[in-house]
Design an enzyme around this catalytic site. Structure first.
Site, PDB file in Angstrom:
ATOM      1  N   ARG A 101       0.839  -1.197   0.000  1.00  0.00           N
ATOM      2  CA  ARG A 101       0.000   0.000   0.000  1.00  0.00           C
ATOM      3  C   ARG A 101       0.876   1.250   0.000  1.00  0.00           C
ATOM      4  NH1 ARG A 101      -4.842   1.943  -1.531  1.00  0.00           N
ATOM      5  NH2 ARG A 101      -6.099   2.896   0.111  1.00  0.00           N
ATOM      6  N   THR A 388      -8.954   0.247  -9.819  1.00  0.00           N
ATOM      7  CA  THR A 388      -8.342  -0.887  -9.150  1.00  0.00           C
ATOM      8  C   THR A 388      -8.535  -2.074 -10.078  1.00  0.00           C
ATOM      9  OG1 THR A 388      -8.941   0.008  -7.004  1.00  0.00           O
ATOM     10  CG2 THR A 388      -8.316  -2.285  -7.036  1.00  0.00           C
ATOM     11  N   THR A 406      -3.965  -0.967  -7.436  1.00  0.00           N
ATOM     12  CA  THR A 406      -4.721   0.226  -7.806  1.00  0.00           C
ATOM     13  C   THR A 406      -3.834   1.452  -7.921  1.00  0.00           C
ATOM     14  OG1 THR A 406      -6.677   1.537  -7.210  1.00  0.00           O
ATOM     15  CG2 THR A 406      -5.216   0.877  -5.424  1.00  0.00           C
ATOM     16  N   ASN A 408      -5.975   4.115  -7.524  1.00  0.00           N
ATOM     17  CA  ASN A 408      -7.174   4.703  -6.943  1.00  0.00           C
ATOM     18  C   ASN A 408      -8.174   5.074  -8.021  1.00  0.00           C
ATOM     19  OD1 ASN A 408      -8.756   5.229  -4.687  1.00  0.00           O
ATOM     20  ND2 ASN A 408      -8.159   7.372  -4.613  1.00  0.00           N
ATOM     21  N   ASP A 430      -7.832   8.399  -0.239  1.00  0.00           N
ATOM     22  CA  ASP A 430      -8.388   7.314   0.566  1.00  0.00           C
ATOM     23  C   ASP A 430      -8.259   7.577   2.060  1.00  0.00           C
ATOM     24  OD1 ASP A 430      -9.545   5.727  -1.290  1.00  0.00           O
ATOM     25  OD2 ASP A 430      -8.037   4.157  -1.298  1.00  0.00           O
ATOM     26  N   SER A 459      -7.992   0.931   2.878  1.00  0.00           N
ATOM     27  CA  SER A 459      -8.310   0.400   1.555  1.00  0.00           C
ATOM     28  C   SER A 459      -9.481  -0.563   1.632  1.00  0.00           C
ATOM     29  CB  SER A 459      -7.092  -0.329   0.972  1.00  0.00           C
ATOM     30  OG  SER A 459      -7.422  -0.976  -0.234  1.00  0.00           O
ATOM     31  N   SER A 460     -10.223  -0.645   0.530  1.00  0.00           N
ATOM     32  CA  SER A 460     -11.281  -1.648   0.410  1.00  0.00           C
ATOM     33  C   SER A 460     -10.798  -2.902  -0.305  1.00  0.00           C
ATOM     34  CB  SER A 460     -12.472  -1.064  -0.359  1.00  0.00           C
ATOM     35  OG  SER A 460     -13.071  -0.013   0.356  1.00  0.00           O
ATOM     36  N   GLY A 480     -13.408  -1.792  -7.800  1.00  0.00           N
ATOM     37  CA  GLY A 480     -14.624  -0.985  -7.720  1.00  0.00           C
ATOM     38  C   GLY A 480     -14.809  -0.277  -6.398  1.00  0.00           C
ATOM     39  N   GLY A 481     -13.695   0.252  -5.811  1.00  0.00           N
ATOM     40  CA  GLY A 481     -13.825   1.004  -4.568  1.00  0.00           C
ATOM     41  C   GLY A 481     -14.467   0.174  -3.477  1.00  0.00           C
TER      42      GLY A 481
END
Length: 577
Positions: A101, A388, A406, A408, A430, A459-460, A480-481
């Site tokens: 990340r 992503t 990603t 983002n 984010d 993060s998702s 997709g977020g």
């Protein structure tokens, strides 16, 4: 719009698939593979993964080859200017969770996006201040060192050929270029790399060549990650940032380290669910929602086809995302309670659900031991214990991989530093730039996810691997977020509870609730009778053409053969040996 056959033909003509050294293979979700399989959102990337298998690599090499190539042919979604989470189950049973990340610059501050006391979201989404230190390359390298057979150079050299020879722009890439052309044109490097000389966007089927990105890839192949983090690339970015009001420095690049974290392991039915720990919120909340759902007979509820199944999903999503908004963040900076995945806490939440109507969720819950037994921010030592994209891979040896990566939002910060070809992320968005201020995905956050120097934004991304009797049967993830989390949940339920084939599970209509805004997103393909039932239960529906993009690989029931599935919502690909 190009037909799939015409699109594959243009790829071949442009040298796309041929550059991987393998013939074009049509994606077939029902084809079984014996030696290995790769699924990604783009055929060129999938074939790069298959080529890595053919060169003697394993599933880890294949997944990373696909990931690196996606940074060219799917550049609006991910690339080496962004970050990733890598989840691996090795053939020997070892589990690896590698956190690549992005991190906030050392000069970042909590209120850096406030002007006259008011949040300015555009600053965290576009331009120099939006960029965090990229982590993807460091994570790829660490994964290859621990679990791969090939070298980083073996993967970057073939990808450089794709960038240099060019590839046929697909319909998704063309659409994203058109939607962001005006912002890309604000930055000289971005306009030169991604737009035509007259400033217009490439159309689907046209060939895009990226010589600067090819040169960057070759330098990484020849000189290793240090060239990126401690050499010419870092210096170029730092110089551009200094001239354009950014905070990112060469020292930020040099200080970056991927983190090997302890995989999040929970039980659901007769299976072991391997998820990614914080700063991923996905692993925590997929587990939390599965815990809530375990007491329900989902097969029975789904068989009624009266909206009860979808209503139940919406209710558990609502409860989980309320907790996400308050509790989740980088565990090195925030206390993230393990109580969130406590079975008793899940039962408490599930007791609030009324199957006949939607229930308001005014605030987050309070899990047990909320200030203790937190997820550790320290590096894990096994000796001691839309935007992503997702890549899934597996091989006959028993290596299974799930990588979500990603930059983002579409083309990240929209910044390409001249001469590099690399799209830089806008991952700073984010963070919670101000309490209650929604980010680009409509998500809100609290102090746990506030900006801080060196911190990793929440993060998702939710790479997930499922084991049954200790053996892997499924690797899945999505793009997709915030919908990533709920997409993964729904595929797991459809495979494990409803016993659907993997391709059916991935293609099935989806729903999504993220607490705020208080609405239930549903795909237009969801049966009208179910939509009516959901509205009658009190849900405010927001219909959409599609909710995210999911990729998965699985073990064919009753055999040792592998199946790969790409999401039919976009022209992806699954192929193998």
């Amino acid at each position: 719009m190009l037909s799939r056959r015409a699109y594959l033909k243009t790829l071949t003509a442009a040298g796309g698939l041929a550059a991987c050294g393998l013939p074009v293979m049509a994606a077939d979700p029902n084809r079984l593979w014996e030696k290995g399989v790769v699924a990604s959102v783009q055929p060129v990337a999938t074939q790069a993964g298959v080529a890595a298998l053919a060169r003697g690599g394993n599933a880890v090499d294949a997944a990373i080859a696909a990931a690196v190539t996606l940074g060219i042919v799917d550049q609006h979604n991910s690339g080496i200017g962004g970050g990733c989470f890598i989840l691996i189950r090795r053939a020997n049973g070892q589990l690896l969770a590698i956190d690549g990340r992005e991190t906030a610059p050392a000069r970042a501050s909590r209120d850096m996006y406030l002007r006259d006391g008011k949040p300015q979201p555009e600053l965290s989404q576009t331009g120099a201040l939006a960029v965090g230190t990229p982590g993807a390359i460091a994570a790829y390298d660490l994964a290859l060192q621990h679990a791969g057979k090939l070298m980083l150079a073996d993967i970057f050299r073939p990808a450089a050929e794709v960038a240099e020879k060019g590839f046929a722009v697909d319909t998704n890439f063309a659409r994203k270029l058109k939607s962001t052309a005006a912002k890309l044109a604000q930055f000289l490097g971005s306009a030169k790399a991604l737009l035509k000389p007259d400033g217009s966007a490439y159309d689907a089927g046209e060939v895009l060549k990226q010589p600067d990105l090819a040169a960057t890839y070759r330098n990484i192949a020849e000189r290793g990650p240090d060239w990126f983090y401690r050499g010419e690339f870092a210096e170029k970015v730092a110089a551009w940032m200094k001239d354009n009001g950014g905070l990112l420095t060469a020292e930020d690049f040099a200080a970056y380290k991927p983190i090997r974290r302890e995989p999040l392991q929970t039980k659901y039915r007769q299976c072991q669910i391997i998820g990614f720990p914080p700063p991923s919120s996905g692993g925590v909340h997929v587990a939390q929602m599965l815990n809530m759902l375990e007491s329900f007979d989902l097969t029975l509820l789904a068989s009624k086809k009266d909206g009860t199944f979808e209503h139940l999903l919406a209710e558990v999503m609502n409860l989980a995302f309320a907790d996400r908004a308050y509790w989740l963040g980088d565990p090195s900076f925030a206390q993230v309670p393990r109580g969130l995945i406590d079975a008793e806490y899940a039962r408490t939440l599930a007791a609030k659900i009324d199957l006949s109507k939607a229930t308001a969720v005014p605030s987050y819950g309070r899990p047990p031991r909320a200030t203790e037994n937190i997820f550790s921010g320290k590096e894990y030592d096994p000796a001691e214990s839309k935007h992503t994209t997702h890549i899934a891979a597996a091989d006959a040896e028993g290596n299974w991989v799930a990588i979500t990566q990603t930059v983002n939002t579409t083309f990240g910060s929209k910044v390409i530093v001249p001469g590099t070809g690399v799209v830089l992320n806008n991952e700073m968005d984010d963070f919670s730039i101000s309490p209650g201020q929604p980010n680009a995905f409509g998500l809100i956050g609290a102090e746990a996810n506030a900006v801080a120097p060196g911190k990793r934004p929440l993060s998702s991304m939710s790479p997930t691997i499922v084991l049954r009797d200790g053996q892997p049967i499924l690797a899945v993830g999505a793009a997709g977020g915030p919908t990533i989390i709920t997409q993964v949940l729904q595929v797991l339920l459809r495979v494990l509870d409803l016993q659907q084939p993997l391709d059916t599970a991935v293609a099935a209509p989806r729903v999504h609730h993220q607490w705020r805004p208080d609405e239930l997103r549903v795909e237009k393909s969801l049966a009208p009778a179910i939509c009516k039932s959901l509205e009658e239960r009190g849900h405010k529906l927001a219909q959409t053409d599609g909710i995210g993009v999911c990729q998965a690989v699985g073990l064919e029931p009753g055999s040792k053969k592998l199946i790969g599935v790409h999401d039919p919502r976009v022209p992806g690909s699954a192929a193998g040996l």
